[in-house]
Design a protein around this motif. Sequence first.
Motif, PDB file in Angstrom:
ATOM      1  N   CYS A  78       0.855  -1.187   0.000  1.00 45.04           N
ATOM      2  CA  CYS A  78       0.000   0.000   0.000  1.00 45.04           C
ATOM      3  C   CYS A  78       0.895   1.242   0.000  1.00 45.04           C
ATOM      4  O   CYS A  78       1.732   1.417   0.884  1.00 45.04           O
ATOM      5  CB  CYS A  78      -0.899  -0.011   1.239  1.00 45.04           C
ATOM      6  N   ALA A  93      -3.140   7.232   4.203  1.00 47.43           N
ATOM      7  CA  ALA A  93      -4.347   6.768   4.891  1.00 47.43           C
ATOM      8  C   ALA A  93      -5.466   7.786   4.716  1.00 47.43           C
ATOM      9  O   ALA A  93      -5.239   8.985   4.851  1.00 47.43           O
ATOM     10  CB  ALA A  93      -4.063   6.555   6.364  1.00 47.43           C
ATOM     11  N   LYS A 116     -11.158   3.846   5.033  1.00 44.06           N
ATOM     12  CA  LYS A 116     -10.172   3.605   6.094  1.00 44.06           C
ATOM     13  C   LYS A 116     -10.047   2.106   6.371  1.00 44.06           C
ATOM     14  O   LYS A 116      -8.934   1.583   6.518  1.00 44.06           O
ATOM     15  CB  LYS A 116     -10.585   4.355   7.361  1.00 44.06           C
ATOM     16  N   TRP A 169      -8.158   0.521   3.467  1.00 45.88           N
ATOM     17  CA  TRP A 169      -6.753   0.903   3.523  1.00 45.88           C
ATOM     18  C   TRP A 169      -6.017   0.097   4.608  1.00 45.88           C
ATOM     19  O   TRP A 169      -4.930  -0.421   4.369  1.00 45.88           O
ATOM     20  CB  TRP A 169      -6.624   2.405   3.804  1.00 45.88           C
ATOM     21  N   ASN A 187      -3.009  -2.468   4.027  1.00 49.89           N
ATOM     22  CA  ASN A 187      -1.738  -2.087   4.644  1.00 49.89           C
ATOM     23  C   ASN A 187      -1.198  -3.181   5.579  1.00 49.89           C
ATOM     24  O   ASN A 187       0.007  -3.274   5.795  1.00 49.89           O
ATOM     25  CB  ASN A 187      -1.889  -0.760   5.385  1.00 49.89           C
TER      26      ASN A 187
END
Length: 80
Positions: free
Chosen positions: A33, A37, A46, A49, A53
């Motif tokens: 990633c 953010a 979020k 992500w 991540n």
Amino acid sequence: MACAAVKQLKGPVSDQEKLVVYSFYKQATQGDCDIPAPPATDVKAKAKWEAWNENKGMSKMDAMRIYVTKVEELKKKETG
């Protein structure tokens, strides 16, 4: 083939399962990633992500293998 299988799933797939599959797909296709953010107020972005991540450092090939395995698990769960 696994990508097509995900789109054809008809059974209930939890949000958590969707996030797991998404995170391994992104890792397999794009690698680590590398985007900032999103704000905490964008809950969906979020969560996506954070899921992606968490796979940071995993090789694309390993992510692809896990992605296919997860899709197969969802297909089996659907057919019962």
